[in-house]
Every structure is written in C-alpha cells, then in structure tokens.
Design a protein around this motif. Sequence first.
Motif, mmCIF file in Angstrom:
data_model
loop_
_atom_site.group_PDB
_atom_site.id
_atom_site.type_symbol
_atom_site.label_atom_id
_atom_site.label_comp_id
_atom_site.label_asym_id
_atom_site.label_seq_id
_atom_site.Cartn_x
_atom_site.Cartn_y
_atom_site.Cartn_z
ATOM 1 N N ALA A 277 4.044 6.914 -28.502
ATOM 2 C CA ALA A 277 2.878 7.115 -29.369
ATOM 3 C C ALA A 277 1.613 6.572 -28.703
ATOM 4 O O ALA A 277 0.548 7.209 -28.750
ATOM 5 N N ILE A 278 1.730 5.398 -28.065
ATOM 6 C CA ILE A 278 0.568 4.820 -27.382
ATOM 7 C C ILE A 278 0.124 5.709 -26.229
ATOM 8 O O ILE A 278 -1.078 5.931 -26.016
ATOM 9 N N GLU B 258 0.517 8.925 -25.955
ATOM 10 C CA GLU B 258 -0.127 10.121 -26.497
ATOM 11 C C GLU B 258 -1.548 9.830 -26.956
ATOM 12 O O GLU B 258 -2.485 10.575 -26.664
ATOM 13 N N ARG B 259 -1.714 8.709 -27.689
ATOM 14 C CA ARG B 259 -3.063 8.341 -28.142
ATOM 15 C C ARG B 259 -3.968 8.026 -26.953
ATOM 16 O O ARG B 259 -5.170 8.337 -26.982
ATOM 17 N N THR B 260 -3.397 7.407 -25.910
ATOM 18 C CA THR B 260 -4.196 7.076 -24.734
ATOM 19 C C THR B 260 -4.679 8.334 -24.036
ATOM 20 O O THR B 260 -5.843 8.424 -23.617
ATOM 21 N N ARG B 261 -3.775 9.321 -23.921
ATOM 22 C CA ARG B 261 -4.191 10.582 -23.290
ATOM 23 C C ARG B 261 -5.279 11.258 -24.111
ATOM 24 O O ARG B 261 -6.226 11.828 -23.554
ATOM 25 N N GLU B 262 -5.134 11.226 -25.430
ATOM 26 C CA GLU B 262 -6.172 11.818 -26.277
ATOM 27 C C GLU B 262 -7.506 11.114 -26.070
ATOM 28 O O GLU B 262 -8.560 11.758 -25.941
ATOM 29 N N LEU B 263 -7.460 9.763 -26.043
ATOM 30 C CA LEU B 263 -8.700 9.006 -25.866
ATOM 31 C C LEU B 263 -9.308 9.274 -24.494
ATOM 32 O O LEU B 263 -10.529 9.458 -24.374
ATOM 33 N N GLU B 264 -8.465 9.313 -23.449
ATOM 34 C CA GLU B 264 -8.977 9.586 -22.112
ATOM 35 C C GLU B 264 -9.616 10.962 -22.054
ATOM 36 O O GLU B 264 -10.686 11.141 -21.446
#
Length: 652
Positions: A324-325, A327-333
Amino acid sequence: MLPVWLFAAYLLVTYALHERSRIEQEALWTARQVSLVVEGELSNLKTVLDGLSRSPALANGDLLAFGAEARRLVQGTDEVITLRNLDGRQLASTGPELASDMSLTTPLTVDEREQLKLAGILFGNVFAGHRANEYRVAVTAQVSGFSGEPLFLSESFPTERIRLAMLPAVPEGWTVGVGDREGKYVARSKMHDQVAGRPGLPEYVAKVVGRSGTFQSQNFEGNRLLAGYYRSPYSGWFYTANIPLSQVQAPLWWSFAQIGGIGLSALLFSLALAYFVGRRFTKATAELVGRADALGSGRAVEPILTSVAEFDTIGQAMITAERAIAERTRELETVLETVPAAVWFTYDPQARQVIRNRFAAELMGLSPQPHRPFGKPDLVIDTLAYKNGQTISREDRPLSRAMRGEETTNEEFAYTLPSGAQRYLLSSARPIRSSEGSVVGAVQISLDISDRKRGEEQRQLLVNELNHRVKNTLAVVQAIAAQTMRNASSLAQAGQVLSSRLVSLAKAHDILTRENWSGADLSALIAAAVEPHASLDRFDLSGEQVWLPPNIALSFALALHELTTNAIKYGSLSNATGSIAIDWKLQGAGGDRVLELDWREKGGPPVTPGKSGFGTQLLQRVFEGKNAGGVKITYGRAGLHCAFRVNLSEER
C-alpha cells in the motif's frame, strides 16, 4: 515470577505491618500494666499516710509524739516519713537527721500543689538519698495541723523498691523504664543502678508526648529501640516498654531470606526455561525487526517463516502495508513529477537538506537524475534571492521560515542562479507538524512566473514607449498645424495642406506599426511618401537597403512629402516631362553609420531661391542638429538639389 514475588512482598509487608502493630500494642499494654503495678504499690503508701493523718498527736500539735508514732510505723524498713509546713520547713522526720531528705525541705511548686489538690496525693520526682548512690521517691498527702493550718505529710523510699515491684510485669526480652515529671529515671528493669536518678536521653524523652504512643529511638548503649509509653494522670510519671528493633525485625528478615531463597530457585528455573523457549521468539523477533526496517526504508518486505502465529500475522500485515505504501508513493511521485510547480520538502532545522521534485530541479538549473529514488535529500544550491529589490538571506526565505512555524502565501521572489540565469517565483510555504503539534518539517511550493514578469516588463516598456511616441507625434502634429495656419493664404488652403501633411505622417505611422515600431525600410518609406501625389514612374530610385530608426523614419516621411508637393507646384513634377532622382548610400559601419541621401530634380522649369516657406523651414528643422551636416538645399539651373546627411546611430 514477578507477580509471585510481588505477592510475596505484599504478604511480607502486610505481615511486617501487622507484626509491628502487634508489638506496638504489646509495648503500650506493657507500659500500662507496669504503671498499674507501680502505682498500686505506691497507693499502699497512701494508706499509711491516711492513717497518720488521723493521729491524735498530730491533731493536738504534739509533734514529738507524732514523730515517735511515725518511727514505730516504719521501724525495720527503709522508708522515711516527714512532716513539713507550707514553707518547706520540716516539723518531724523518721530519718537519721531532721533534714535528711533535701527534696522534702523545699516548698511545693504551683504545679505540685495543683496535682495534690486534684489527685489527693502527690508522687514526687526522684531525688538523691542520704546514702551514697541511693535515689528515692516520695509520696505526699496534705493534712491539717493543730490550729487547722495545712501541712504536708510525705513518705519516701528507695527507687529499688519500684524496680522490684514492676519486674513481674516485664515480658522476657523487654526493658521497662519509669521516669518522673522532669524526665529523670525513677527505675529501670535493667541497669537500674547505672541510670536511676539520671536524666533520660533528650532524643528519647522529647518523643514522650501526650498520654500514650510509640516511637523509635536509641538507648544509652546506642541500640535502636521500639518503645511504647504511657504517662499516668495519677502520678504524672511516664512508663516506657522497650524492645530492640533487631529482635522485632528478626522474624521478618528470616521470612525474607526464606522467600528470597525459594524465589531465586524459581527464578533460575524460569530463566533456564525462558532461554530454551525464548530462542524461537528471539529468532522470529529478529526477522520481524528486519522486515520493519525494510518497511521503514522503503525496501521490499519478504514473508517471515515462523511457527509463532502472531508474528506470522504481523509479517503478513507488513507485506500488505509495504504494498500500500509503495502504491501511494508511486502516486505521489507521479503527481509531484507531473504538476507544473516546484516542490521542496525539508526535515532539516536549518533547511539545508531538501527533497525536490523534477520541476524544482529543472527550475534551479540542475541536470535530471532519472534513476535517483524520490525522497533522498540533497543540499540546496547557492542562489541569491531578492524581494522588492532587497536581498533576502537564507534564514528569511519561505522554507526556512516554515521550519520556524511560520506560514507564507503567494510571495514573489527573484532568484539568481549560479549560472547567472534569473528566475521569478511565486512561493507559498507551510510547516509540517507532528500529532503533538511540534514542527518536524516544512514544504514549499513555487510557480515559475518568469515569463509573466518579463511580459509585464515588456508591456510597461511598450506603454512607456507609446506614451513617448504619442507625445512626440502630437508635438509634430501641433507644429505642422501651427506652421500650416501661419503660412496659408486661406482657411480652405490651410485645411487642404494640413490634411495632405497629416496623411503623409499617417502613412509613415502605418509602416512603423507594421514593423512594431522597430523602424522602417527607406525604399518603402519613399514609396509611401510620394505615391499619394505622383506616379513612381517619374522617380529614379537607387541605393542599398537601409533600415531607419522610428523617429528618423517619421522625419524623412515629412521631408519627402514637402519635397514632393513643392516639386508638383514649382519643380520638375509641375510639367509632364520632368523627373526626380533619389539615390542614397551608407557611410561608416557599426555604431557610426551615416546615411547620405540626394534629391535631384531635372526637366522642370528653372528654379530660383525665394522666400523661405514652411516646407523649407520644415526640412531644416526636422534634421536640425543632425551629425554630419543635416540638410543642404541648392537651387541649380537643372532643378532643386536637396542633400541629407543623417547619423543613424543618434537616439531620437
């Protein structure tokens, strides 16, 4: 084992408190019992005194007979009976001498009289007897003399008698002491001869407060004691029962030793068991810690192999959290790399280490690093910042201020990069706070407004230039109108001439407007100036391509207009055969270019100099002050010759 030890400690403390309370109660009870025994013994003496108080000899005032009667009563004992008056003077005594007991020769104090009045009998303080190392106490009663005056009848005896009387009431291992109202020892169950008549220890006596109680103190030998005391309201004496603390605490320490030994054995067994059983937990815990570190540092979390179900559940939860982290990190990047805004994060109190997105790196002139992981901090680059023309230090920039808890919104800054390039940024910054409210980091978002600022500067420049040119044009129009009206013979003529000149000026403006007022081509300017009045077929134009500045182009447009209209009226264009040759060339190079233009008329009627009209004046004034000669007009037999010499580098 800890709960077992805590429970055992609770039992021991409870036992110790109960045992201490029991011993304190026993001490109080012993002190009270000794007081009853001693004062019961002393009450027997009061019976003797009561009998003597009813003696006929005393009632008749026969003191010799009374003394003989008293001696018979105490014969064979160590008791002494004394009769004295209010002043303390002895009237009769059974002792070897009349003043044998010195304490019975002084008047009673106020407190002693009050005690005697309330109790009917007074127990005196300990005093030294007539024998060496002998201490005595006395019991006193008030009697009436022959004439009814009050007298004091006392009976004294050695303190050893009190010690012997209280010994049966002293428990084994205890020490009981009796003290008088002044704090001196009357009797003691142990070491009586050494302490009788001596003051008690001040520390000890000071704790005998009130009717009864218990305390801890030291004795003459320096041993710690637990003492219970009772102060008799009947005699005013205090009775203490003492037992060494070591004797009180011995059972407790023995219990401690037993429980400690059993607990230590159990602890050793439990430690051995914990070692063998805990090894599997230790291994699983180490693996769990490794996966927690991987989760915290952004690495992939591997499954954990363990027989402990709880650890396996936690390991699976970490894997889910890691996905989950990620995935969220890729979205934020993706968002940070896509948004057309520069973003900086910092967790450095000095805001020197920053995390920047791609746009921020490009904005600061940094080369892209495609394989660099997002979130790794870098040092800030060395830039110069300005706000409203003032230099801004690193500590006063938005990101540094946000690290101090400040918030900034839409502030404009100019930055000079190490490369010399300049950027204009619109910046906002906010602190990043923990759940407790403390500042742990900061974020700054900036928009590149360099193009907008340059556009604003360009627009302002154009507005200023437009204002300047409009003012110049109006001044030219005003001058044309004034000169036209001054030289016109009629209003109709003035209107016609003025209109013609303004049209010529407008044509020149049209050319300059098409070129955004950057200038005008000389050939195009000549064509625009003469075409409204004459056909270009009658003009012979020759010269290289020349670009005229805006102000010089306007001046040439007016000059060519005047020359063309004069040629139509008076010169070579006034007939059908005349022509005009216009040729030009540039002299010099770079910033010192000089334009030389010749206007030559031929085939027209002869011309002669006449009165200088507006046209001639205009030609001279338009190029007045020009470098390299300005304008020169020659009236030749072949026709008018006008020579222009203009410095194109001169600012107009």
